[in-house]
Scaffold this active site. Structure first.
Site, short mmCIF file in Angstrom:
data_model
loop_
_atom_site.label_atom_id
_atom_site.label_comp_id
_atom_site.label_asym_id
_atom_site.label_seq_id
_atom_site.Cartn_x
_atom_site.Cartn_y
_atom_site.Cartn_z
N ARG A 109 -28.80 -61.03 -9.19
CA ARG A 109 -27.78 -60.19 -9.82
C ARG A 109 -28.03 -60.10 -11.33
O ARG A 109 -28.52 -61.06 -11.95
CB ARG A 109 -26.37 -60.72 -9.55
CG ARG A 109 -26.06 -62.04 -10.17
CD ARG A 109 -24.55 -62.33 -10.18
NE ARG A 109 -23.99 -62.57 -8.86
CZ ARG A 109 -23.74 -63.78 -8.37
NH1 ARG A 109 -24.05 -64.87 -9.08
NH2 ARG A 109 -23.22 -63.92 -7.18
N ASP B 43 -13.89 -70.93 -11.13
CA ASP B 43 -15.35 -70.88 -11.27
C ASP B 43 -15.89 -69.49 -10.97
O ASP B 43 -17.09 -69.25 -11.14
CB ASP B 43 -16.02 -71.92 -10.38
CG ASP B 43 -15.68 -71.73 -8.91
OD1 ASP B 43 -14.48 -71.73 -8.58
OD2 ASP B 43 -16.61 -71.60 -8.08
#
Length: 494
Positions: free
Chosen positions: A182, A264
């Site tokens: 990504r 997170d």
């Protein structure tokens, strides 16, 4: 490669400046096969990697040979986080790592190339560090459609099938494996700060705050660098709140349910990422839940802004050694108003309507957004159909009233929406003459569609439906003005 600003690869390695207490150097998995399934050509061209051959692409994004000038070794990042509001100090990159950093030649931003499914790390917690092919396919679809709908999202840069059999409790097994890369603006998470606070590492927190401002809020950096610690801290939190409020508003306007808004999974830049059990709404439903393991609806569609604010409150707690708690709380108190302004903008952007520039007009835009979602909630008009039908407001009156959802627009409940639509002008980028709007139906990505796209891949290695859907999403993105900025638009690097 063509010689233009956007085709120049500019390597960076700034995350190393934080020090090795923030990450672990790791080795990537060695896969038995490398079959390229997705290559984000538009973004590869933009960042200067469009000229890579297929072999070079596999070498960098399947075998993870370093990109010249960037990181010499992959870094598994360390962080903690609240998972469904239970604190977990055992987190960290368990099946991914930061592979490289680079500069966006167009706007100067620092970008990360990071992985998902690249093998075991010290933070794998007994798992195999792999990603199923279906998980990779789903993430490519999510990021492409979110980008088309105006959401600031990570970009699925590469998907390579890796030739292993994986066993999972929530998929028919054995199932195929993949590794995803990504492209993101940042992987600095709220959980990154939580880990340092948990360890009472105030020096590390100071370093991370300044790192965050310098590289991810560079417009603030020169003014804040000489400022006192409290001023820098408060400015940092205020910008993080604005970024994350904007992201939540964009989710709302896109009809998107993230599913796992743990601390997170929220970055300081407010860039949506890490797509697990996501869903796109068929119709507006505040109680809709994406994750089967969220039985109480903590992260339901209508509760996403609250979840983001809860996470920001955890970030503010980490910053308390450096600024007045009262002043930190005052910034958090402004989240709701920031979210409302961001939602008005995101809604009008999706509708292709001009937005107010004056305070009184902004209040009217915010009220109009509320009217839109009240109508959608009460009527259950198909979510994406509404935005498709009314793109350009008054310019689409005839088209909307002749379409398959016309009955919804004849109800008395629609009248306040109609009034708000018809008094606004189409924005310059409404683009209503694009073939996408003449096709008669919007591009959607509901769960049944995803399963229907996956079935022929799983049973017959038939990717034709998947590629057709990506072509459809690309057409929608073009219609909504999601294009690569031209060369020569770069801003000075921070």
């Amino acid at each position: 490669m063509a010689e233009s600003v956007r085709n120049v690869f500019t390597a960076a390695r700034h995350h190393e400046e934080l020090g090795d207490a923030f990450y672990d150097a790791v080795e990537p998995a060695r896969f038995p096969a490398h079959i390229q399934r997705w290559r984000n050509r538009r973004w590869a061209e933009r960042v200067g990697l469009g000229g890579l051959s297929d072999g070079e692409w596999i070498a960098h994004f399947g075998r993870f040979e370093p990109l010249p000038g960037s990181l010499d070794r992959p870094l598994a990042l360390r962080y903690h986080g609240h998972q469904f509001r239970s604190y977990n100090p055992e987190l960290g990159d368990g099946r991914g790592f930061l592979f490289a950093q680079l500069r966006d030649p167009v706007d100067g931003r620092l970008l990360d190339l990071a992985t998902k499914g690249s093998g075991e790390t010290p933070w794998s917690r007994g798992a195999d560090g792999r990603l199923t092919l279906k998980g990779g396919v789903r993430e490519v679809l999510a990021t492409q459609l979110l980008e088309a709908r105006g959401v600031d999202t990570s970009k699925s840069f590469s998907l390579i099938e890796t030739g292993e059999n994986l066993y999972r409790g929530d998929e028919p097994s054995p199932t195929r494996s993949s590794v995803l890369v990504r492209l993101s603006h940042s992987h600095v998470r709220i959980g990154t700060f939580q880990r340092l606070a948990h360890l009472n590492d105030e020096a590390g927190l100071r370093r991370l705050i300044d790192h965050g401002i310098r590289y991810y809020m560079p417009d603030l950096w020169q003014d804040l660098k000489p400022a006192d610690e409290a001023t820098r801290t408060l400015a940092f939190l205020e910008r993080a709140c604005a970024n994350i409020a904007r992201m939540g508003a964009e989710w709302t306007a896109a009809g998107f349910v993230h599913g796992v808004i743990n601390s997170d999974n929220v970055t300081i830049t407010g860039e949506s990422f890490d797509y697990g059990p996501y869903r796109f709404l068929a119709e507006y439903d505040p109680k809709f839940v994406a994750a089967y393991f969220d039985p109480y609806g903590l992260y339901a569609y209508g509760r996403q802004p609250d979840a983001l604010l809860w996470n920001l409150t955890r970030l503010a707690e980490c910053l308390m050694p450096f600024a007045s708690p009262a002043k930190l709380e005052a910034i958090l108190d402004g989240f709701s108003a920031t979210f409302a302004r961001s939602l008005a903008k995101a809604t009008l952007d999706r509708l292709g309507l001009e937005q107010a520039r004056e305070p009184a007009g902004l209040a009217d835009d915010m009220a109009f957004a509320g009217v839109v979602y009240d109508f959608m909630n009460g009527s259950r008009v198909p979510f994406e159909r509404f935005f498709f039908d009314w793109r350009g407001g008054p310019a689409s009156l005839e088209r909307a009233e002749a379409g398959p959802a016309a009955e919804f627009y004849r109800s008395p409940a629609f009248e306040p929406v109609r009034a708000g639509l018809l008094k606004r002008n189409p924005a310059a980028g409404a683009n209503l003459d694009h073939p996408y709007f003449a096709a008669g139906r919007p591009c959607t990505l509901l769960i049944d569609e995803i399963e229907a796209l996956w079935a022929p891949i799983a049973t017959a290695d038939d990717w034709s439906g998947w590629h057709a859907k990506l072509d459809e999403i690309a057409l929608a993105a073009e219609a909504y003005g999601v294009t690569t900025p031209e060369a020569g638009e770069a801003s000075p690097l921070p």
